[in-house]
Design an enzyme around this catalytic site. Structure first.
Site, short mmCIF file in Angstrom:
data_model
loop_
_atom_site.label_atom_id
_atom_site.label_comp_id
_atom_site.label_asym_id
_atom_site.label_seq_id
_atom_site.Cartn_x
_atom_site.Cartn_y
_atom_site.Cartn_z
N GLU A 130 0.79 -1.23 0.00
CA GLU A 130 0.00 0.00 0.00
C GLU A 130 0.82 1.28 0.00
O GLU A 130 0.26 2.38 0.16
CB GLU A 130 -1.00 0.02 1.17
CG GLU A 130 -2.00 -1.13 1.11
CD GLU A 130 -3.09 -1.07 2.15
OE1 GLU A 130 -4.14 -1.69 1.95
OE2 GLU A 130 -2.86 -0.40 3.19
N GLU A 145 -6.97 -7.36 -1.80
CA GLU A 145 -7.30 -7.16 -0.38
C GLU A 145 -8.67 -6.52 -0.28
O GLU A 145 -8.96 -5.52 -0.94
CB GLU A 145 -6.25 -6.28 0.30
CG GLU A 145 -6.38 -6.23 1.82
CD GLU A 145 -5.26 -5.42 2.47
OE1 GLU A 145 -4.09 -5.64 2.10
OE2 GLU A 145 -5.58 -4.57 3.32
#
Length: 869
Positions: free
Chosen positions: A461, A558
């Site tokens: 991320e 995710e």
């Protein structure tokens, strides 16, 4: 800080196939004394281990997971602790040319001395340290001392020394964590996360020993099979040698089991680096490929390397590793002639496109020494049992133990492997980059032989984090932060990974736009695009039972929805007064800000919340309905993604080729996104994963007043005998049925959709290969209208010491039937289901042997309607 001090020979970048080299090892594992001068403590502790487990064993502290002990015990991580012990050294040891201390894992900042002589320092939890200790040793009794510095304090000191702020700084207050984790190379979640506590350990967390020898020895072996143009395989082998600049004189013999293939070559002279050579497997050789779970067998071959004396008989060193033959390709190509519609993002294994049916893995305990092979096996087999074929090793945790990767190899669980950087920006000082270089070299060499590793991802991320921090916090630092990102992941890490491992892809970040991010200078303006790469998606306010809520990415790496762990799991770490959804301790345990409120709000969209006046009972009931919400939400999202496997919309969205829900396992007892809680009890979500990852998935949904049914298959069928209302598929996913809901209900004689539901089965009603069901209204509309079902456990029988049949009966249709085995760890063949027939038989498999009476007495059963009467 420098990763090594003057006098250190080197940091060996090797694959630890074994923990010692036979007779040439002094094992320093076992009991050490641990001293805290500030508090006046002196306790004993076991190595491998940490200060926390040592204090638990000595009864200095209670269970760190009990109530709010994560806050009460903060002083432990903020103090300095010193490990020390005595050991004997013989004259024979000192006569060897090379005598080294090998520390497989030291957490994190320490100074190492032997007999008062400083031999080195450590500052990276993920490195294997090797120090020259010959000059410091003496014949007879010796002392080794490893003086640790608090990682919390060191992180704060390094942050102060930084020339500019590097976010995120401190975590959200709800996490009760520590600050500046991104300045140190340590398990990032040990400073807290929104699903876990802060226990920033110190200690010797992997094996430690003194090793001694006169000539270079083979420390380990790594091997990468490559399929070459003529359809033969070439195994690229590296012998990792200790110690450099010692002589060798012998023969390397290499064999591959099941094939009869053999190779040998002579080693002679002084070795100054690792040894590289190729082992050819001719195309005529019968090789069975390694496949992901559900696509074929997970065939593994033993590759054995013997380093023997010139006489060919005396074995100096022997190493054996398991390898698998498979190819991996990450396909990023145009989806249409319209360039604005983006690129595909999917994987071919052995030239076969594979849909990633996956999840995410976090560390299985805050105290890594407690993660046994048994625990790993139960968690990973639970994943394989529900058809999971892929799993992301998340970048805020650790590079896992050898047992973890071996189990994934055996079970066919492909690993989307982050390197250990997550949700932060990171420094790019020379000292930090030097430590990272050594870390990546060591870990990639250690792990690259495992066929289960699908790809390396530079971080979790952080591409999006750069844009987020630049936009919201520190716009004036934008060029600095972008430059740091490229320096760390592209200029430093990427070349190392790609030079060491040619067998699998490397992506700079996840999520990322892949090739498009590279085109934009490695930082895309929209790292969550539906037209490129992989995507992470969370929404804590939307209706997660509505498929229209979700994006249509190329790959969903995710996504998740939170729920409490099972009641009896949290009960063990709460006091009686804490067993209330609104208690202070229940709020303390929730590390995601406003998480408890969000779970209630989202659940209440579909299910009336329990109203018992008994707060303890109400807490149990709330856990039950929140787990229903989580299971249904992830079912809805996962099936939505699977339906788009072959679909490409006119807007260019679709061709989704993977779903990795967040997350498989828990690190402690708490409300989290996990499908298996800390006590290894399956939450309702894990039972639902078995359905939404079924190789033959029936996926119905209602849009407006129209019912659409998709069939999603792992493989295209050769032939199916469909009913007259369905059609033959020529791809792995497609619509097989459409009809107006009112017409269906009219034909069925149902006058009110609130009284009906739809049930689907594949092939045979009595013996279906797959089933599904769909409510026609939210349960808030029907609760109180449906009769309470009288579900009974009518019979329990023993199949074996670990298997039982459980027969249920009911007098009415019962939604979300939940059967529990209190105190017995294991799993049922199904749970959280709709019971539409008067009788149903389940199988329970326990983790450990249990007698029939104990198991029977542990059982209870309920359905949704039972908690409102």
């Amino acid at each position: 800080m420098s990763p090594v001090s003057t006098g250190v020979l080197f940091l060996s970048l090797i694959l630890s196939v074994q923990q010692c080299i036979g007779d040439n090892t002094l094992n320093l594992n076992g009991r050490w004394d641990i001293i805290n001068s500030n508090k006046g403590y002196r306790v004993s502790g076991i190595v491998p281990g940490s200060i926390y487990t040592a204090l638990i064993a000595n009864k200095t502290i209670d269970d760190p997971y009990y109530r709010d002990n994560d806050v009460q015990y903060k002083w432990i991580g903020r103090d300095d602790w010193t490990y020390t012990r005595l050991f004997e050294v013989s004259a024979d040891v000192l006569s060897k040319q090379a005598v080294i201390l090998v520390a497989e894992g030291v957490d994190t900042f320490s100074t190492v001395t032997i007999n008062g002589i400083k031999i080195g320092v450590t500052d990276n939890m993920f490195l294997r340290y090797v120090f020259d200790v010959k000059a410091a040793l003496k014949s007879g009794l010796n002392n080794i001392t490893i003086a640790f510095k608090s990682a919390v304090n060191m992180a704060a000191e390094l942050e102060k020394q930084s020339a500019y702020p590097i976010p995120p700084g401190c975590p959200n207050p709800a996490q009760h964590g520590e600050c500046y984790r991104n300045f140190i190379r340590k398990e990032q979640c040990s400073f807290s996360w929104d699903w876990g506590p802060s226990f920033p350990g110190q200690g010797i967390w992997r094996n430690i020993s003194i090793q001694y020898f006169n000539e270079a020895v083979v420390r380990g072996v790594s091997a990468l099979p490559e399929l070459v143009a003529d359809n033969s395989w070439v195994i690229h082998i590296v012998l990792h040698m200790d110690i450099s600049n010692l002589t060798v004189s012998g023969i390397v013999q290499t064999t591959l089991d099941k094939t009869g293939l053999y190779h040998e070559h002579l080693l002679s002279g002084t070795i100054s680096s690792d040894i590289y050579y190729d082992f050819t497997v001719p195309k005529e050789t019968s090789i069975d490929l390694w496949w992901p779970n559900g696509y074929g067998e997970q065939t593994l071959y033993n590759l054995t390397v013997k380093y023997v004396a010139l006489d060919g008989k005396s074995v100096i060193t022997e190493k054996s590793i398991k390898i698998g033959f498979r190819t991996i390709e990450l396909v990023q190509e145009s989806v249409s002639k319209n360039a604005s519609q983006g690129l595909t993002f999917y994987f071919k294994i052995n030239d076969v496109p594979v849909f990633l049916k996956g999840t995410n893995w976090i560390p299985a305990d805050s105290f890594l020494e407690r993660v046994t092979k048994t625990r790993l096996e139960r968690l990973l087999r639970s994943a394989a049992e529900v058809h999971i074929n892929s799993m992301r090793v998340w970048g805020g945790g650790v590079y896992e133990s050898e047992e973890f990767y071996e189990l994934c190899d055996e079970l066919g669980i492909m690993l989307w492997h982050d390197l250990m950087f997550s949700d932060a920006l990171y420094p790019t000082t020379p000292e930090f980059l030097s430590s990272v270089q050594l870390e990546i070299q060591h870990q990639v060499e250690r792990l690259k032989s495992h066929p289960s590793i699908l790809l390396w991802s530079g971080n979790n991320e952080n591409e999006g984090m750069v844009i987020w921090y630049v936009t919201l916090l520190c716009f004036r630092k934008s060029e600095r932060y972008k430059k740091d990102y490229v320096t760390l992941y592209v200029d430093t890490i990427k070349p190392i990974v790609e030079s060491l491992d040619t067998s699998r892809p490397f992506v700079v970040s996840s999520p990322s736009n892949g090739a498009e991010s590279e085109k934009e200078g490695w930082i895309s303006k929209n790292a969550g695009s539906e037209y490129y790469g992989d995507d992470h998606y969370y929404n804590y306010n939307a209706d997660l039972w509505n498929f229209n809520t979700f994006p249509i990415p190329r790959l969903a790496s995710e996504f998740g929805s939170e729920a409490w762990c099972n009641y009896e799991t949290i009960e063990k770490v709460f006091a009686e007064a804490d067993l209330d959804y609104n208690s202070e301790m229940a709020n303390h345990r929730q590390h995601h800000q406003n998480g408890n409120e969000e779970m209630l709000n989202q659940t209440a969209m579909h299910i009336s919340l329990p109203t018992s006046s008994d707060q303890k009972q109400k807490f149990q009931d709330l856990i039950y309905v929140i787990q229903i919400h989580q299971a249904m939400a992830i079912r809805t999202e996962a099936e939505h993604y699977r339906r788009y496997t072959n679909q490409l919309g006119t807007d260019g969205r679709g061709l989704t080729m993977g779903t990795l829900y967040w997350q498989l396992n828990d690190i402690w007892q708490a409300p989290t996104w996990a499908s298996i809680d800390y006590d290894m009890k399956w939450k309702m979500l894990h039972y639902y994963a078995k359905k939404f990852y079924d190789p033959n998935l029936i996926s119905p949904y209602i849009d407006g007043n129209n019912l659409t049914v998709y069939l999603v298959l792992d493989e295209i069928p050769v032939y199916r005998d469909w009913t007259s209302d369905t059609q033959q598929l020529n791809q792995t996913s497609g619509c097989i049925f459409e009809k107006n809901v009112d017409d269906i209900l009219s034909e069925a004689g149902c006058t009110d959709k609130k009284n009906c539901f739809l049930y689907f089965y594949l092939n045979s009603r009595d013996n279906p290969t797959s089933t599904s069901w769909l409510p026609l209204s939210y349960f808030t509309d029907v609760q109180g209208r449906i009769l309470q079902s009288n579900i009974q456990i009518s019979n329990v029988e023993t199949l074996s010491l670990t298997e039982f049949t459980v027969t249920l009966t009911t007098n009415h249709i019962a939604p979300f039937v939940w059967i529990n085995s209190r105190g017995i760890s294991g799993r049922f063949s199904d749970n959280g289901f709709i019971m539409k027939d008067p009788q149903l038989q389940l199988i329970f498999t326990s983790w450990q042997p249990v007698d029939l009476k104990t198991f029977t007495n542990s059982l209870s059963v309920q359905s949704l309607m039972d908690i409102y009467h």
